[in-house]
Scaffold this active site. Sequence first.
Site, PDB file in Angstrom:
ATOM      1  NE  ARG A  40      88.594  32.432  -8.121  1.00  0.00           N
ATOM      2  CZ  ARG A  40      88.333  33.863  -8.831  1.00  0.00           C
ATOM      3  NH1 ARG A  40      87.544  34.209  -8.955  1.00  0.00           N
ATOM      4  NH2 ARG A  40      88.794  33.444 -10.650  1.00  0.00           N
ATOM      5  CD  GLN A  55      88.039  34.359 -21.675  1.00  0.00           C
ATOM      6  OE1 GLN A  55      87.181  34.916 -21.475  1.00  0.00           O
ATOM      7  NE2 GLN A  55      87.953  32.944 -22.393  1.00  0.00           N
ATOM      8  CG  HIS A 108      89.308  38.452 -18.206  1.00  0.00           C
ATOM      9  ND1 HIS A 108      88.758  37.538 -18.544  1.00  0.00           N
ATOM     10  CD2 HIS A 108      89.630  39.356 -19.127  1.00  0.00           C
ATOM     11  CE1 HIS A 108      87.823  37.910 -19.299  1.00  0.00           C
ATOM     12  NE2 HIS A 108      88.698  38.564 -19.525  1.00  0.00           N
ATOM     13  CD  GLU A 161      79.334  21.775 -20.882  1.00  0.00           C
ATOM     14  OE1 GLU A 161      78.699  20.929 -20.266  1.00  0.00           O
ATOM     15  OE2 GLU A 161      79.487  23.166 -20.453  1.00  0.00           O
TER      16      GLU A 161
HETATM   17  C1  BJW Z   1      86.253  22.312 -19.571  1.00  0.00           C
HETATM   18  C2  BJW Z   1      86.693  20.984 -19.169  1.00  0.00           C
HETATM   19  C3  BJW Z   1      87.231  20.170 -19.049  1.00  0.00           C
HETATM   20  C4  BJW Z   1      85.012  22.491 -17.877  1.00  0.00           C
HETATM   21  N1  BJW Z   1      87.921  20.604 -20.646  1.00  0.00           N
HETATM   22  N2  BJW Z   1      86.729  21.925 -20.890  1.00  0.00           N
HETATM   23  C5  BJW Z   1      75.834  42.247 -23.785  1.00  0.00           C
HETATM   24  C6  BJW Z   1      76.431  42.150 -24.407  1.00  0.00           C
HETATM   25  C7  BJW Z   1      77.209  41.815 -24.254  1.00  0.00           C
HETATM   26  C8  BJW Z   1      78.827  42.108 -24.146  1.00  0.00           C
HETATM   27  C9  BJW Z   1      78.140  42.629 -22.642  1.00  0.00           C
HETATM   28  C10 BJW Z   1      76.946  42.379 -22.573  1.00  0.00           C
HETATM   29  N3  BJW Z   1      76.719  43.606 -20.739  1.00  0.00           N
HETATM   30  C11 BJW Z   1      78.172  43.133 -20.498  1.00  0.00           C
HETATM   31  C12 BJW Z   1      79.291  43.435 -21.375  1.00  0.00           C
HETATM   32  C13 BJW Z   1      80.637  43.216 -21.359  1.00  0.00           C
HETATM   33  C14 BJW Z   1      80.911  42.138 -20.436  1.00  0.00           C
HETATM   34  C15 BJW Z   1      80.314  40.726 -20.532  1.00  0.00           C
HETATM   35  O1  BJW Z   1      80.492  40.411 -21.330  1.00  0.00           O
HETATM   36  N4  BJW Z   1      79.473  40.298 -19.906  1.00  0.00           N
HETATM   37  C16 BJW Z   1      78.868  39.387 -20.396  1.00  0.00           C
HETATM   38  C17 BJW Z   1      78.275  39.085 -19.222  1.00  0.00           C
HETATM   39  C18 BJW Z   1      77.239  39.082 -21.410  1.00  0.00           C
HETATM   40  N5  BJW Z   1      82.386  42.369 -20.221  1.00  0.00           N
HETATM   41  C19 BJW Z   1      82.795  43.277 -19.751  1.00  0.00           C
HETATM   42  O2  BJW Z   1      82.601  43.662 -19.054  1.00  0.00           O
HETATM   43  C20 BJW Z   1      84.340  42.904 -20.147  1.00  0.00           C
HETATM   44  N6  BJW Z   1      84.794  44.684 -20.503  1.00  0.00           N
HETATM   45  C21 BJW Z   1      84.944  44.726 -21.490  1.00  0.00           C
HETATM   46  O3  BJW Z   1      83.359  44.455 -22.114  1.00  0.00           O
HETATM   47  O4  BJW Z   1      85.568  46.403 -21.852  1.00  0.00           O
HETATM   48  C22 BJW Z   1      84.757  46.831 -22.553  1.00  0.00           C
HETATM   49  C23 BJW Z   1      85.466  46.765 -23.734  1.00  0.00           C
HETATM   50  C24 BJW Z   1      84.685  46.959 -24.983  1.00  0.00           C
HETATM   51  C25 BJW Z   1      85.482  46.639 -26.274  1.00  0.00           C
HETATM   52  C26 BJW Z   1      86.840  45.886 -26.332  1.00  0.00           C
HETATM   53  C27 BJW Z   1      87.511  46.066 -25.152  1.00  0.00           C
HETATM   54  C28 BJW Z   1      86.364  46.384 -23.766  1.00  0.00           C
HETATM   55  C29 BJW Z   1      85.202  42.591 -18.532  1.00  0.00           C
HETATM   56  C30 BJW Z   1      85.201  41.114 -18.921  1.00  0.00           C
HETATM   57  C31 BJW Z   1      86.348  40.389 -17.093  1.00  0.00           C
HETATM   58  C32 BJW Z   1      85.870  39.057 -17.181  1.00  0.00           C
HETATM   59  N7  BJW Z   1      85.831  39.056 -15.445  1.00  0.00           N
HETATM   60  C33 BJW Z   1      86.245  37.948 -15.223  1.00  0.00           C
HETATM   61  C34 BJW Z   1      86.507  37.715 -13.230  1.00  0.00           C
HETATM   62  C35 BJW Z   1      87.987  38.161 -13.568  1.00  0.00           C
HETATM   63  C36 BJW Z   1      88.885  38.016 -12.049  1.00  0.00           C
HETATM   64  C37 BJW Z   1      88.006  36.585 -11.416  1.00  0.00           C
HETATM   65  O5  BJW Z   1      88.590  35.088 -11.636  1.00  0.00           O
HETATM   66  O6  BJW Z   1      87.407  36.508 -10.565  1.00  0.00           O
HETATM   67  O7  BJW Z   1      86.831  36.580 -16.023  1.00  0.00           O
HETATM   68  S1  BJW Z   1      84.202  37.278 -14.621  1.00  0.00           S
HETATM   69  C38 BJW Z   1      84.990  35.511 -15.463  1.00  0.00           C
HETATM   70  O8  BJW Z   1      84.475  34.987 -16.966  1.00  0.00           O
HETATM   71  C39 BJW Z   1      86.002  35.220 -15.801  1.00  0.00           C
HETATM   72  C40 BJW Z   1      86.472  33.876 -16.454  1.00  0.00           C
HETATM   73  O9  BJW Z   1      87.649  34.533 -17.799  1.00  0.00           O
HETATM   74  C41 BJW Z   1      85.181  34.939 -17.373  1.00  0.00           C
HETATM   75  C42 BJW Z   1      84.723  33.386 -18.622  1.00  0.00           C
HETATM   76  O10 BJW Z   1      84.712  32.506 -18.400  1.00  0.00           O
HETATM   77  P1  BJW Z   1      85.262  31.083 -18.902  1.00  0.00           P
HETATM   78  O11 BJW Z   1      86.539  31.361 -18.683  1.00  0.00           O
HETATM   79  O12 BJW Z   1      85.116  30.884 -20.234  1.00  0.00           O
HETATM   80  O13 BJW Z   1      85.093  30.159 -18.086  1.00  0.00           O
HETATM   81  P2  BJW Z   1      83.084  29.826 -17.848  1.00  0.00           P
HETATM   82  O14 BJW Z   1      83.496  28.786 -16.249  1.00  0.00           O
HETATM   83  O15 BJW Z   1      82.126  30.249 -18.408  1.00  0.00           O
HETATM   84  O16 BJW Z   1      83.200  28.135 -18.987  1.00  0.00           O
HETATM   85  C43 BJW Z   1      84.379  27.004 -18.558  1.00  0.00           C
HETATM   86  C44 BJW Z   1      84.055  26.190 -20.307  1.00  0.00           C
HETATM   87  O17 BJW Z   1      85.327  25.397 -19.905  1.00  0.00           O
HETATM   88  C45 BJW Z   1      82.776  25.238 -20.109  1.00  0.00           C
HETATM   89  O18 BJW Z   1      82.393  25.752 -21.183  1.00  0.00           O
HETATM   90  C46 BJW Z   1      82.903  24.402 -19.707  1.00  0.00           C
HETATM   91  O19 BJW Z   1      82.267  23.366 -20.466  1.00  0.00           O
HETATM   92  C47 BJW Z   1      84.594  23.901 -19.855  1.00  0.00           C
HETATM   93  N8  BJW Z   1      84.899  22.671 -19.493  1.00  0.00           N
HETATM   94  N9  BJW Z   1      85.700  21.373 -17.414  1.00  0.00           N
HETATM   95  C48 BJW Z   1      87.720  21.543 -21.283  1.00  0.00           C
HETATM   96  N10 BJW Z   1      88.220  19.851 -18.235  1.00  0.00           N
END
Ligand code: BJW
Length: 238
Positions: A59, A95, A113, A207
Amino acid sequence: MADLRNIVILTGAGISAESGIDTFRGGGGLWEQHRVEDVATPEAFDRDPDLVQRFYDMRREAIQTKQPNPAHEALARLEHEWAAREGRRLLIVTQNVDDLHERAGAENVLHMHGTHLNAWCTQCDVRSRWTGTLIDRPECPECGARALRPDVVWFGEMPYEMERIYAALREADLFVSIGTSGAVYPAAGFVRDAKALGVATLELNLERSQGSNWFDESRQGPASALVPEWVGEVLRKS
Ligand code: BJW
């Protein structure tokens, strides 16, 4: 919009999709090809570092061939025009681990991130700019240890810059979320944090997302069209 002063913009993978960078979720997304638990957790790295390094090397190489699209360019233009107006502030919180906001000319960008273009030495804790591969376990330029990992935030790790992000939200008049599914916390919670603070909220996404219902307004369409259109509106009306 006339009294709009401070804007916080959150971006996600959707803003870079039209530049050819894969999103995570949905059809063709990265998580369809790799299980999250296999590549994006500290446990996965401990278990199989080669698999994880290969995934990120691939990547890291790919993003360097991609170019910013009209959405990144419009945000950079807004940032510059906003900075030229007295007493106005704009912060881009991304992010994304690509550098397309910066390559479009934006300067005030927080990578919550992390970034593909840094390697983080787990021995001396120093982050170095890195454009090559890590699979071959190169030495840390700072301490020489062969202990470099991608400088990205995995599940279970603390995202970067949280204090600055929450401070900016407290000062904001408008929170805008662009191209993110609202599936990953704490970023997915910013809209609720903003609303609790009385900040206006707007979503621009291809969406409806998991968080759409929380926004005052949600517009659907490709970022390359929606973002320049919204930026034009803001600059005309403010
Ligand atoms: C378009 C388009 C176009 C397409 N035009 N739009 C249960 C409940 C709540 C929380 C948790 C839970 N269990 C665990 C957790 C915490 C966990 C979490 O959230 N898990 C969930 C799965 C529930 N989170 C964490 O662990 C985080 N840390 C944490 O919480 O620490 C404690 C804390 C406490 C209090 C305060 C602060 C912190 C860490 C999260 C790390 C995420 N890491 C990643 C990988 C990064 C490295 C890599 O690149 O590999 O980050 S995961 C991945 O998802 C990446 C992204 O940044 C992140 C978000 O994804 P994003 O950007 O939203 O992408 P998509 O693909 O999901 O969506 C794309 C969107 O674009 C879609 O809607 C499309 O429709 C749209 N789209 N084309 C406009 N042309």
